[in-house]
Design a protein around this motif. Structure first.
Motif, PDB file in Angstrom:
ATOM      1  N   UNK A 152       0.845  -1.190   0.000  1.00 14.53           N
ATOM      2  CA  UNK A 152       0.000   0.000   0.000  1.00 14.53           C
ATOM      3  C   UNK A 152       0.883   1.243   0.000  1.00 14.53           C
ATOM      4  N   UNK A 153       0.550   2.183  -0.864  1.00 13.16           N
ATOM      5  CA  UNK A 153       1.241   3.475  -0.867  1.00 13.16           C
ATOM      6  C   UNK A 153       0.240   4.542  -0.450  1.00 13.16           C
ATOM      7  N   UNK A 154       0.632   5.293   0.582  1.00 15.84           N
ATOM      8  CA  UNK A 154      -0.244   6.353   1.083  1.00 15.84           C
ATOM      9  C   UNK A 154       0.275   7.719   0.652  1.00 15.84           C
ATOM     10  N   UNK A 155      -0.595   8.496   0.048  1.00 15.34           N
ATOM     11  CA  UNK A 155      -0.292   9.898  -0.255  1.00 15.34           C
ATOM     12  C   UNK A 155      -1.099  10.740   0.728  1.00 15.34           C
ATOM     13  N   UNK A 156      -0.413  11.626   1.432  1.00 17.24           N
ATOM     14  CA  UNK A 156      -1.114  12.400   2.456  1.00 17.24           C
ATOM     15  C   UNK A 156      -0.784  13.881   2.347  1.00 17.24           C
ATOM     16  N   UNK A 157      -1.797  14.692   2.612  1.00 14.72           N
ATOM     17  CA  UNK A 157      -1.556  16.133   2.660  1.00 14.72           C
ATOM     18  C   UNK A 157      -2.420  16.771   3.739  1.00 14.72           C
ATOM     19  N   UNK A 158      -2.023  17.961   4.143  1.00 16.55           N
ATOM     20  CA  UNK A 158      -2.861  18.714   5.080  1.00 16.55           C
ATOM     21  C   UNK A 158      -3.940  19.397   4.246  1.00 16.55           C
ATOM     22  N   UNK A 159      -5.170  18.966   4.460  1.00 18.61           N
ATOM     23  CA  UNK A 159      -6.277  19.462   3.649  1.00 18.61           C
ATOM     24  C   UNK A 159      -6.805  20.795   4.136  1.00 18.61           C
ATOM     25  N   UNK A 160      -6.732  20.999   5.458  1.00 21.13           N
ATOM     26  CA  UNK A 160      -7.275  22.249   5.995  1.00 21.13           C
ATOM     27  C   UNK A 160      -6.765  22.475   7.423  1.00 21.13           C
TER      28      UNK A 160
ATOM     29  N   UNK B  97     -11.123  30.660  18.127  1.00 24.21           N
ATOM     30  CA  UNK B  97      -9.743  30.187  18.140  1.00 24.21           C
ATOM     31  C   UNK B  97      -9.384  29.295  19.314  1.00 24.21           C
ATOM     32  N   UNK B  98     -10.337  29.036  20.201  1.00 21.07           N
ATOM     33  CA  UNK B  98     -10.022  28.171  21.350  1.00 21.07           C
ATOM     34  C   UNK B  98      -9.772  26.731  20.925  1.00 21.07           C
ATOM     35  N   UNK B  99     -10.475  26.312  19.877  1.00 19.86           N
ATOM     36  CA  UNK B  99     -10.260  24.967  19.339  1.00 19.86           C
ATOM     37  C   UNK B  99      -9.749  25.101  17.918  1.00 19.86           C
ATOM     38  N   UNK B 100      -8.611  24.462  17.665  1.00 14.06           N
ATOM     39  CA  UNK B 100      -8.060  24.491  16.310  1.00 14.06           C
ATOM     40  C   UNK B 100      -8.044  23.081  15.735  1.00 14.06           C
ATOM     41  N   UNK B 101      -8.332  22.997  14.461  1.00 13.32           N
ATOM     42  CA  UNK B 101      -8.456  21.694  13.818  1.00 13.32           C
ATOM     43  C   UNK B 101      -7.492  21.578  12.642  1.00 13.32           C
ATOM     44  N   UNK B 102      -6.965  20.370  12.479  1.00 12.48           N
ATOM     45  CA  UNK B 102      -6.101  20.065  11.332  1.00 12.48           C
ATOM     46  C   UNK B 102      -6.723  18.881  10.603  1.00 12.48           C
ATOM     47  N   UNK B 103      -6.886  19.031   9.319  1.00 17.37           N
ATOM     48  CA  UNK B 103      -7.500  17.959   8.526  1.00 17.37           C
ATOM     49  C   UNK B 103      -6.444  17.340   7.616  1.00 17.37           C
ATOM     50  N   UNK B 104      -6.252  16.041   7.763  1.00 14.65           N
ATOM     51  CA  UNK B 104      -5.347  15.302   6.877  1.00 14.65           C
ATOM     52  C   UNK B 104      -6.179  14.529   5.861  1.00 14.65           C
ATOM     53  N   UNK B 105      -5.752  14.611   4.607  1.00 15.00           N
ATOM     54  CA  UNK B 105      -6.425  13.827   3.568  1.00 15.00           C
ATOM     55  C   UNK B 105      -5.442  12.790   3.049  1.00 15.00           C
ATOM     56  N   UNK B 106      -5.882  11.557   3.001  1.00 16.66           N
ATOM     57  CA  UNK B 106      -4.991  10.484   2.564  1.00 16.66           C
ATOM     58  C   UNK B 106      -5.645   9.667   1.458  1.00 16.66           C
ATOM     59  N   UNK B 107      -4.821   9.244   0.516  1.00 16.88           N
ATOM     60  CA  UNK B 107      -5.287   8.313  -0.519  1.00 16.88           C
ATOM     61  C   UNK B 107      -4.349   7.119  -0.490  1.00 16.88           C
ATOM     62  N   UNK B 108      -4.947   5.944  -0.488  1.00 14.70           N
ATOM     63  CA  UNK B 108      -4.181   4.702  -0.396  1.00 14.70           C
ATOM     64  C   UNK B 108      -4.296   3.941  -1.726  1.00 14.70           C
ATOM     65  N   UNK B 109      -3.145   3.616  -2.290  1.00 13.39           N
ATOM     66  CA  UNK B 109      -3.099   2.851  -3.549  1.00 13.39           C
ATOM     67  C   UNK B 109      -2.533   1.459  -3.269  1.00 13.39           C
ATOM     68  N   UNK B 110      -2.924   0.476  -4.063  1.00 14.06           N
ATOM     69  CA  UNK B 110      -2.281  -0.832  -3.929  1.00 14.06           C
ATOM     70  C   UNK B 110      -1.184  -0.980  -4.980  1.00 14.06           C
ATOM     71  N   UNK B 111      -0.578  -2.169  -5.043  1.00 14.94           N
ATOM     72  CA  UNK B 111       0.561  -2.403  -5.946  1.00 14.94           C
ATOM     73  C   UNK B 111       0.156  -2.336  -7.411  1.00 14.94           C
ATOM     74  N   UNK B 112      -1.150  -2.391  -7.698  1.00 14.10           N
ATOM     75  CA  UNK B 112      -1.623  -2.258  -9.084  1.00 14.10           C
ATOM     76  C   UNK B 112      -2.003  -0.819  -9.419  1.00 14.10           C
ATOM     77  N   UNK B 113      -1.602   0.095  -8.531  1.00 12.74           N
ATOM     78  CA  UNK B 113      -1.889   1.533  -8.684  1.00 12.74           C
ATOM     79  C   UNK B 113      -3.376   1.841  -8.698  1.00 12.74           C
ATOM     80  N   UNK B 114      -4.141   0.970  -8.081  1.00 13.40           N
ATOM     81  CA  UNK B 114      -5.583   1.218  -7.918  1.00 13.40           C
ATOM     82  C   UNK B 114      -5.809   1.832  -6.537  1.00 13.40           C
ATOM     83  N   UNK B 115      -6.749   2.774  -6.469  1.00 13.26           N
ATOM     84  CA  UNK B 115      -7.083   3.363  -5.171  1.00 13.26           C
ATOM     85  C   UNK B 115      -7.885   2.342  -4.356  1.00 13.26           C
ATOM     86  N   UNK B 116      -7.396   2.003  -3.173  1.00  9.37           N
ATOM     87  CA  UNK B 116      -8.146   1.081  -2.314  1.00  9.37           C
ATOM     88  C   UNK B 116      -9.048   1.848  -1.348  1.00  9.37           C
TER      89      UNK B 116
END
Lengths: 148, 139
Positions: A104-112, A119-138
């Motif tokens: 599995x290959x994971x591509x990750x970025x900070x989405x938001x 401002x008392x609560x701050x949020x970080x959003x990570x977006x990840x896409x996981x591919x398998x060895x056939x380059x298909x998104x799982x």
């Protein structure tokens, strides 16, 4: 209180992570999460049920992001104290099953990065896409952390 | 099985799952299995320094219990999506109850889909997680 998080990190992409899914790791994960369905820990059973090998449980992909020397690098990048953030939200969309033997290959970025309650609560959003060895998104995932 | 997702209707409860109280060795095992070694889950002193009364369970461990309930009730590959919101922390020695209810049955691109609302509560009824999952019906 936590300083205001640096919004310039929105869109930051992390290096792809490569994770080899082994039977041992699926079995350990299944044991730790109390799996009672042998599809997730008995390879022969999984094969008899028509699967190519041991099936990874729905939340197994969470392990991929930790498969690196410094899984909490983003915490320092963003100047957050360890112990001062919590998981707020987790979303998965599934496209293909993950099996022992997959790479599995994971591509990750900070989405938001955003805040609530003046401002008392701050949020970080990570977006990840996981591919398998056939380059298909799982699967795709969205993880939201809250800084407390 | 008494409940069948294929013939399920809005309002149906899916078979629930009870989780025994978590102990520290459960969290240490999950830390090892998941790779999440954040010490707020395994080290009492660290948890206290972070302002918590005790170590807390990994949110993803609690989500995995909901996943177990789902895959006990429907075929794994029919799960289209699965999401949760972590509403309250789960501490050691808290038993949990996972439950779910069909809230919608609809047709998307010629495929029948059910939408299930998911909840994890402790034994005094405090919500730990609320979630949602869409499940394909293959007829």
């Amino acid at each position: 209180m936590q300083n205001k998080l640096d919004r310039s990190f929105i869109g930051k992409k992390y290096n792809p992570l490569i994770f080899k899914v082994t039977e041992e790791r699926i079995k350990l994960f299944s044991k730790a999460t109390g799996q009672t369905d042998p599809l997730y820990y008995d390879t022969d059973f999984a094969k008899r049920k028509g699967h190519p090998s041991l099936l990874a449980p729905p939340t197994f992909l969470t392990t991929v992001a930790y498969e690196q020397e410094d899984p909490y690098k983003y915490v320092r990048d963003l100047n957050i104290d360890m112990g001062k953030f919590l998981h707020a939200n987790q979303e998965y969309s599934y496209f293909l099953s993950v099996y022992a033997g997959d790479t599995i290959t994971m591509h990750q970025e900070i989405g938001d990065i955003f805040d609530k309650k003046d401002g008392q609560l701050q949020f970080i959003v990570f977006k990840s896409t996981y591919y398998n060895q056939n380059e298909k998104i799982v699967a795709k995932a969205k993880s939201t952390l809250v800084v407390i | 099985m008494l409940w069948n997702y294929k013939t399920s209707k809005v309002g149906d409860e899916i078979p629930s799952l009870k989780i025994d109280p978590l102990n520290l060795s459960d969290l240490i095992l999950y830390a090892k299995a998941s790779g999440d070694h954040n010490q707020i889950h395994t080290d009492l002193d660290f948890a206290k320094k972070s302002g918590l009364p005790n170590v807390i369970a990994h949110g993803m461990l609690v989500m995995s219990f909901l996943g177990r309930m789902l895959t006990n009730a429907v075929p794994h590959s029919n799960i289209v999506n699965f999401s949760v919101q972590f509403s309250n922390m789960t501490y050691l020695d808290q038993a949990l109850q996972c439950s779910g209810k069909v809230i919608e049955r609809s047709c998307v691109d010629d495929k029948e889909v059910i939408s299930v609302k998911l909840i994890v509560k402790d034994m005094v009824g405090q919500k730990k997680l609320i979630g949602q999952s869409s499940i394909n019906i293959d007829i």
